[in-house]
Design an enzyme around this catalytic site. Structure first.
Site, PDB file in Angstrom:
ATOM      1  N   HIS A 168       0.805  -1.517   0.103  1.00 21.74           N
ATOM      2  CA  HIS A 168      -0.028   0.366  -0.062  1.00 21.74           C
ATOM      3  C   HIS A 168       0.720   1.065   0.296  1.00 21.74           C
ATOM      4  CE1 HIS A 168      -2.935   2.337   1.326  1.00 21.74           C
ATOM      5  NE2 HIS A 168      -2.449   3.120   1.931  1.00 21.74           N
ATOM      6  N   ASP A 169       1.887   1.228   0.614  1.00 23.71           N
ATOM      7  CA  ASP A 169       2.452   2.293   0.909  1.00 23.71           C
ATOM      8  C   ASP A 169       4.193   2.110   0.119  1.00 23.71           C
ATOM      9  OD1 ASP A 169       3.821   5.103   1.728  1.00 23.71           O
ATOM     10  OD2 ASP A 169       4.121   4.763   3.522  1.00 23.71           O
ATOM     11  N   LEU A 170       4.478   1.477  -0.789  1.00 23.77           N
ATOM     12  CA  LEU A 170       5.530   1.620  -1.078  1.00 23.77           C
ATOM     13  C   LEU A 170       6.716   2.842  -1.734  1.00 23.77           C
ATOM     14  CD1 LEU A 170       7.786  -0.908  -1.889  1.00 23.77           C
ATOM     15  CD2 LEU A 170       6.760  -0.198  -4.604  1.00 23.77           C
ATOM     16  N   ASN A 174      10.516   2.271   3.117  1.00 22.27           N
ATOM     17  CA  ASN A 174      10.549   1.358   3.171  1.00 22.27           C
ATOM     18  C   ASN A 174      10.798   0.121   2.786  1.00 22.27           C
ATOM     19  OD1 ASN A 174       8.242   2.257   5.523  1.00 22.27           O
ATOM     20  ND2 ASN A 174       6.310   2.318   3.661  1.00 22.27           N
TER      21      ASN A 174
END
Length: 237
Positions: A168-170, A174
């Site tokens: 969802h939050d690449l 991360n």
């Protein structure tokens, strides 16, 4: 790596892997408990304010789930309850367990807690901390990566996409690089197994935007278009 649910009270449930189900207590999700044990070794940056814990031979990350965006300004950490297995923590732990069975480079799940209050719940997660690893953003603030390292990042993302794992939050924060140059992905809140192919390019585009954003914010940030092309060459089958 199946998760086991342990009911503590009518309002509180714990989840843990088989290795820890006999040991986990509500105290494991209390920062004060770990402070008393002198087990806190550091704290992460960002909204989640995760803390790092050394427990016996284990290195863990404890994170309390918080809301972001506009809603987060009014409701900091409460979510609508629609069932234990649909809580944020249960979904993330189960996804991590599945990915570890696939031998994907992500943290191992440890345990989670859900506290229900009427129609709302709050939750916390404990996961493995990746040893001797630094997020790639911090590295790029200091030095450039080699083409081989960028290609390795691309290959790693491809491994997740080949298993249909949607992140969802690449973003560049991360993605971790450890002392052996192995690439890891972290922060799988709100991620899932997703069918189709179109979203994969959107996932890569999100990562590219995060790199461009950091490049615009910080003078001397070590990222260029040739780096991105190296990543894409590693991503290609």
């Amino acid at each position: 790596m199946a998760l086991i649910e342990q009911k503590i009270s009518a309002q509180q449930n714990l989840f843990a892997t088989a290795e820890f189900i006999g040991q986990v207590t509500p105290g494991w999700f209390d920062v004060n408990f770990w402070q008393q044990q002198q087990a806190i070794t550091g704290q992460a940056k960002g909204r989640g304010a995760a803390i790092f814990i050394q427990h016996q031979q284990h290195q863990w990350v404890l994170r309390h789930y918080r809301r972001g965006g506009l809603v987060g300004k009014f409701i900091r950490d409460a979510f609508w309850f629609t069932g234990q297995n649909r809580t944020r923590v249960a979904r993330e732990l189960n996804l991590l367990a599945q990915m570890r069975e696939w031998h994907l480079p992500c943290p191992s799940p440890v345990a989670g807690r859900v506290i229900q209050s009427g129609l709302l719940y709050r939750n916390d997660i404990l996961i493995e901390r990746i040893a001797d690893a630094t997020d790639v953003h911090d590295i790029l603030c200091k030095r450039a990566l080699t083409d081989d390292q960028w290609q390795s990042i691309g290959r790693t993302i491809r491994r997740f996409h080949d298993k249909q794992v949607y992140h969802h939050d690449l973003n560049i924060h991360n993605i971790l690089l450890d002392a052996s140059d192995e690439v890891w992905l972290i922060d799988f809140d709100k991620c899932d197994i997703r069918i189709g192919e179109r979203w994969k390019q959107d996932n890569l585009a999100r990562l590219h935007r995060s790199l461009q954003k950091e490049l615009g914010k910080k003078l001397g940030y070590h990222f260029s278009q040739s780096d991105w092309l190296a990543l894409i060459s590693g991503y290609q089958p």
